[in-house]
Design a protein around this motif. Structure first.
Motif, mmCIF file in Angstrom:
data_model
loop_
_atom_site.group_PDB
_atom_site.id
_atom_site.type_symbol
_atom_site.label_atom_id
_atom_site.label_comp_id
_atom_site.label_asym_id
_atom_site.label_seq_id
_atom_site.Cartn_x
_atom_site.Cartn_y
_atom_site.Cartn_z
ATOM 1 N N ARG A 1 0.808 -1.218 0.000
ATOM 2 C CA ARG A 1 0.000 0.000 0.000
ATOM 3 C C ARG A 1 0.844 1.273 0.000
ATOM 4 O O ARG A 1 0.507 2.243 -0.657
ATOM 5 C CB ARG A 1 -0.876 0.047 1.260
ATOM 6 N N THR A 2 1.901 1.284 0.804
ATOM 7 C CA THR A 2 2.602 2.561 0.957
ATOM 8 C C THR A 2 4.047 2.356 1.392
ATOM 9 O O THR A 2 4.368 1.377 2.073
ATOM 10 C CB THR A 2 1.835 3.454 1.958
ATOM 11 N N THR B 1 3.163 -8.823 11.141
ATOM 12 C CA THR B 1 2.126 -9.430 10.312
ATOM 13 C C THR B 1 0.819 -9.493 11.093
ATOM 14 O O THR B 1 0.810 -9.960 12.241
ATOM 15 C CB THR B 1 2.523 -10.864 9.904
ATOM 16 N N ASP B 2 -0.238 -9.007 10.487
ATOM 17 C CA ASP B 2 -1.573 -9.083 11.092
ATOM 18 C C ASP B 2 -1.595 -8.564 12.520
ATOM 19 O O ASP B 2 -2.288 -9.118 13.387
ATOM 20 C CB ASP B 2 -2.111 -10.526 11.049
ATOM 21 N N ALA C 1 4.409 -0.613 4.112
ATOM 22 C CA ALA C 1 3.206 -1.220 4.673
ATOM 23 C C ALA C 1 2.348 -1.823 3.579
ATOM 24 O O ALA C 1 2.095 -1.200 2.541
ATOM 25 C CB ALA C 1 2.396 -0.198 5.469
ATOM 26 N N GLY C 2 1.921 -3.030 3.825
ATOM 27 C CA GLY C 2 0.963 -3.702 2.952
ATOM 28 C C GLY C 2 -0.355 -3.823 3.673
ATOM 29 O O GLY C 2 -0.562 -3.225 4.731
ATOM 30 N N THR C 3 -1.258 -4.604 3.096
ATOM 31 C CA THR C 3 -2.546 -4.773 3.771
ATOM 32 C C THR C 3 -2.398 -5.639 5.026
ATOM 33 O O THR C 3 -3.177 -5.506 5.964
ATOM 34 C CB THR C 3 -3.565 -5.435 2.823
ATOM 35 N N ARG C 4 -1.391 -6.508 5.066
ATOM 36 C CA ARG C 4 -1.270 -7.434 6.193
ATOM 37 C C ARG C 4 0.037 -7.325 6.956
ATOM 38 O O ARG C 4 0.224 -8.042 7.959
ATOM 39 C CB ARG C 4 -1.439 -8.876 5.705
ATOM 40 N N GLY C 5 0.957 -6.482 6.503
ATOM 41 C CA GLY C 5 2.239 -6.438 7.189
ATOM 42 C C GLY C 5 2.924 -5.093 7.072
ATOM 43 O O GLY C 5 2.589 -4.278 6.202
ATOM 44 N N THR C 6 3.883 -4.875 7.975
ATOM 45 C CA THR C 6 4.689 -3.655 7.949
ATOM 46 C C THR C 6 6.153 -4.014 8.165
ATOM 47 O O THR C 6 6.489 -4.779 9.072
ATOM 48 C CB THR C 6 4.268 -2.681 9.064
ATOM 49 N N SER D 1 10.013 2.574 5.727
ATOM 50 C CA SER D 1 8.781 1.944 6.215
ATOM 51 C C SER D 1 7.987 1.477 5.004
ATOM 52 O O SER D 1 7.761 2.256 4.079
ATOM 53 C CB SER D 1 7.905 2.949 6.973
#
Lengths: 362, 362
Positions: B155-156, B281-282, B255-260, B253
């Motif tokens: 995502r970012t 994760t999650d 970030a995905g939908t499920r992890g950073t 940094s």
């Protein structure tokens, strides 16, 4: 002075999820107690009191007004949707109740001003619920940022707060509803980002906000993901990013001419009893750039009470001074809240103007 | 295959500070050796060889051309000012030398294309010196980012690389001179930020760059501090900030939908023998939002060789395959360099257009 024997007595307006955390914090605080919970449904208030183990003497009320009319209530926690803040925070102040208001404090600074004016003229304390302000880690970090020999002059701040809302959240949460919390993510995680930037800048208001391209909105036009640059006249620059669409992330980086602060859990520490941060002073590279010298130092700050209980303690202490020593309400917290809201307004305006720079004026 | 007995033989063009680090890396690499150093001054080359403990047989040359004419030189490291890259990298390729080129690779993608075309048509390997690409930590992080069950969808990305140049640096370093390294901080620390973003996006080129307001330039117009947003069509957004004016800071940094993913030393690890990162994760909040659950995990990746030696090893391995197995030059590294340069060009163009969005086209 408010203490165990003579505590500040709280009422809660509404049975929001966050009120569960705050009612526990009230119980943990040495100078506060909970005496009433009000909901539009008496049943819901009764259930809330039972489900959260509140003292059996806690009164359940079937309306918010009943809480405000309760003469045993000194202060109220207001976790209602943002669109209801002006109405209920002003009503609380006018009935002599101190106001602990959820963030975002209002839909715009003009609305917040109505609340702050009411609190001031009624002589009640105002505070927003930005809990991390009250963690001892925050004070420790402030010391370092304020030390010119360790941090130098502030140059830049970057803040991120995101979490991944599931489909239920993105459909139904009040924070994605234009009529309830129209500020969306900007008023929610963005509030914390903006506050962290103001905090790092020792509350010097930036001059300009320029929202970043690349935001996401839902069908109702509520922001789900956005960011902004903030500028000061002296060249300081900050950026932030807030999102409901990316995994839980909470980064804060602050760099001066001589030091860098970083932490990855600035809003809610990873663990309740202690919280870490990294700080580097005059770091450069080792010979041949094979590493850093000196290495940044890792700090770990313990706390006996969780940050939300420390918030209640501070708020109750201020309320107690008004009650017992005829002090005037402290203006630090209203001032900080107002600056946060002013920056938020400017970012929102910049988004609405297609990412044009917007002046921030107090 | 290039190895100790039959290594790739390096010549270095110029006695830049970074050449000291690279010459040590060549010595550490199991398939490379240094055979020549050239400078515009023979004396300087002689002194460089002595001062850095290079093998006594290393030849000193009084010109860059002499290094390129040296038949014992298989590959050259080019740490010259960026404005000289096209001339000397093309000359090296045309004389059959593999090209290890300092970043930024060129003043613009069109210039880099001249270099890449020369390398391709002459059958020599090209690689830029983005050393952290070769650390085993980078591969380990890549695994996690590529795992949909642990990271989800990207995502970012946010990247920061700054250091505080002292007054001598800000007056005299080639990186602040418009005729030598006209890209300033964008080509220096900004190169790494852009690369980190491309790396995190698995080299999917963003569609648009919009430079951030609030940059700093010196009197000659060279950027000393700047930042940008980068956008992809699918809603991914990245920002970066690069500066010569703020204390050493290197945050990444993702970030995905499920992890950073987060690390604070992505370009040069704090320590040479191992490097850390944090991955969650999650993660959500513990009951009542009193902490995180699960906590992010801390990873620590050891390396026997420093990342710059691993870079030399990889480059020499590719050069050895060309020499010994008639392989064609590997195109991964030129492709990555070119994408980095394309994004850099777009950010620069956006700055020049007053922070307007600029399309990135390959």
């Amino acid at each position: 002075m408010a203490d165990k024997a003579n505590p500040i007595r709280f009422g809660i307006l509404g049975c929001a999820e966050i009120a569960r955390k705050v009612s526990r914090a009230i119980a943990l605080s040495p100078n506060a107690t909970i005496v009433a919970v009000g909901s539009r449904s008496l049943d819901k208030a009764v259930r809330f009191i039972a489900a959260n183990g509140l003292p059996p003497a806690t009164r359940a009320h079937g309306s918010y007004d009943a809480v405000l009319d309760d003469r045993d209530v000194d202060a109220v926690h207001v976790p209602l949707p943002t669109s209801l803040h002006v109405r209920w925070a002003v009503a609380a102040a006018e009935r002599g109740k101190h106001v602990l208001l959820e963030k975002p404090t209002a839909l715009c600074a003009a609305d917040l001003d109505r609340i702050l004016d009411a609190c001031k003229s009624c002589g009640v304390q105002f505070m927003d619920t930005t809990m991390w302000m009250h963690h001892p880690r925050t004070a420790r970090m402030r010391e370092l940022l304020s030390d010119p020999d360790r941090f130098g002059q502030l140059r830049t701040i970057h803040s991120i707060f995101s979490f991944h809302g599931d489909s239920d959240f993105l459909q139904n949460d009040i924070r994605v509803k234009p009529d309830l919390d129209g500020l969306g993510v900007l008023g929610d995680t963005g509030w914390y980002c903006i506050r962290s930037i103001l905090w790092a800048a020792d509350y010097e208001l930036p001059k300009t906000a320029i929202a970043h391209h690349g935001l996401a909105k839902n069908e109702a036009g509520v922001n789900l993901s956005c960011g902004s640059t903030l500028l000061w006249d002296d060249g300081k620059v900050a950026t932030f990013y807030c999102s409901f669409l990316a995994h839980l992330t909470m980064e804060l980086s602050v760099a001066g001419t001589r030091g860098t602060l970083h932490l990855s859990d600035f809003v809610i520490p990873f663990e309740e009893t202690h919280a870490k941060f990294r700080f580097a002073t005059d770091s450069g590279f080792a010979e041949l750039q094979t590493g850093w010298k000196p290495l940044p130092s890792e700090h770990d700050v313990s706390t006996e009470l969780p940050q939300e209980a420390l918030m209640i303690q501070e708020f109750s202490s201020l309320a107690g001074s008004i009650r017992d020593s005829s002090c005037k309400p402290d203006q630090k917290w209203p001032t900080i809240a107002r600056k946060t809201q002013l920056v938020l307004d400017a970012v929102k305006a910049s988004i609405e103007k297609g990412f044009e720079p917007v002046n921030i004026t107090s």
